[in-house]
Scaffold this active site. Structure first.
Site, PDB file in Angstrom:
ATOM      1  N   CYS A 254     -20.655  13.906   4.265  1.00  0.00           N
ATOM      2  CA  CYS A 254     -21.714  13.254   5.065  1.00  0.00           C
ATOM      3  C   CYS A 254     -21.412  13.215   6.556  1.00  0.00           C
ATOM      4  O   CYS A 254     -22.261  12.776   7.330  1.00  0.00           O
ATOM      5  CB  CYS A 254     -21.960  11.848   4.531  1.00  0.00           C
TER       6      CYS A 254
ATOM      7  N   VAL B  73       0.836  -1.197   0.000  1.00  0.00           N
ATOM      8  CA  VAL B  73       0.000   0.000   0.000  1.00  0.00           C
ATOM      9  C   VAL B  73       0.878   1.257   0.000  1.00  0.00           C
ATOM     10  O   VAL B  73       0.374   2.361   0.139  1.00  0.00           O
ATOM     11  CB  VAL B  73      -0.944   0.004   1.228  1.00  0.00           C
TER      12      VAL B  73
ATOM     13  N   HIS C 170      -4.308  -4.066  -2.531  1.00  0.00           N
ATOM     14  CA  HIS C 170      -4.759  -3.730  -1.178  1.00  0.00           C
ATOM     15  C   HIS C 170      -4.865  -2.226  -0.938  1.00  0.00           C
ATOM     16  O   HIS C 170      -4.885  -1.788   0.211  1.00  0.00           O
ATOM     17  CB  HIS C 170      -3.825  -4.376  -0.142  1.00  0.00           C
TER      18      HIS C 170
END
Ligand code: BJW
Length: 248
Positions: free
Chosen positions: A149, A102, A118
């Protein structure tokens, strides 16, 4: 220095693929996961930090742990093994790099055809709808909140029990089943579905070249080579022997 049959196989290859894991970035100073003493999972429990349940239970702990990991990645540089893969990409007609990492070091080194299974630790997404978020109000909330949100933000990585990003496994499986040679570099090969790519390639007739500091558990099968040692030393030396002076 390397086996002549391996050299011939690599010179003849039209499509080379590589599956990489944390070991390829070890010489860039990033910890692996499963090595005794130094691996992340020797010091931390994955079920406390790398599952959706862990994040639901203690989002602050998980966010702060990833902040620390992001600081390690930000300080790291690609090493000679990352650069050797960039060079292979320029030397063969088709090359596909599949990484479990990653850290983004393959792309920082200059690799173009990279499939990240990943995710990427430096990206952030909304924990509610998964949309990537690039900026947020720094009002002190840990984790910070999604500007759209209000849900908690989380790193854009794949935790245990989560599906891989859409399409990536299919693309990786195509590469594994179509390549002539698969390099398997710096991975313990215990995490699925990534680990399943190796038998897939083998069944499709690819030669498999494992590069790992750990010696193999069993002798290599037919069309299989195990090079034991650090990737940043072995991979550039192999590339130099297979394609001397080409592509510079
Ligand atoms: C060197 C070196 C040097 C050192 N040079 N070498 C089938 C069977 C059993 C279990 C499962 C299964 N299918 C699925 C599962 C469950 C689970 C799993 O695999 N569990 C096993 C551990 C038992 N898999 C999942 O949950 C996956 N999701 C899934 O299957 O979803 C299904 C689903 C479908 C639809 C809806 C919902 C769900 C997701 C797996 C996610 C893995 N995530 C992590 C964390 C990423 C974020 C983060 O970084 O925090 O990914 S865990 C960790 O392991 C990380 C790595 O990418 C991954 C692999 O580790 P890696 O890279 O191999 O590192 P190490 O440390 O293990 O090995 C390093 C190696 O390098 C060693 O061998 C060293 O010797 C070597 N080395 N220095 C060369 N210099």
């Amino acid at each position: 220095m390397f086996d002549e049959a391996l050299i011939r196989r690599l010179r003849a290859a039209r499509h080379i693929a590589a599956l990489t894991g944390a070991g390829i970035s070890a010489e860039s100073g990033l910890p692996t996961f499963r090595e005794p003493q130094t691996g992340l999972w020797a010091r931390y429990r994955p079920e406390d930090l790398a599952t959706p349940e862990a994040f639901a239970r203690d989002p602050e702990l998980v966010w702060r742990w990833y902040e620390w990991r992001r600081s390690l990645v930000a300080a790291a540089e690609p090493n000679a093994a990352h650069h050797a893969l960039v060079r292979i990409e320029t030397l063969v007609p088709r090359f596909t790099l599949v990484t479990q990492n990653v850290d983004g070091l393959h792309e920082r080194a200059g690799s173009r055809s990279v499939i990240e299974l990943h995710g990427r630790i430096q990206r952030t997404k909304c924990s509610r709808d998964g949309r990537l978020v690039e900026a947020w109000d720094d009002d002190g909330a840990v984790p910070p909140r999604c500007p759209s949100c209000g849900a908690a933000l989380r790193p854009d990585v794949v935790w245990f029990g989560e599906a891989l990003p859409p399409g990536v496994l299919e693309r990786a499986a195509d590469a594994a089943s179509e390549c002539d040679v698969l390099f398997v570099i710096g991975t313990s090969g215990v995490v699925y579905p990534a680990a399943g790519l190796v038998p897939l390639a083998r069944r499709a007739g690819a030669a498999v070249v494992v590069i790992n500091t750990a010696a193999p558990d069993a002798p290599p099968g037919p069309d299989e080579w195990h090079l034991t040692g650090p990737a940043a030393k072995l991979l550039p030396a192999l590339v130099e022997q297979v394609w001397p002076d080409e592509g510079r």
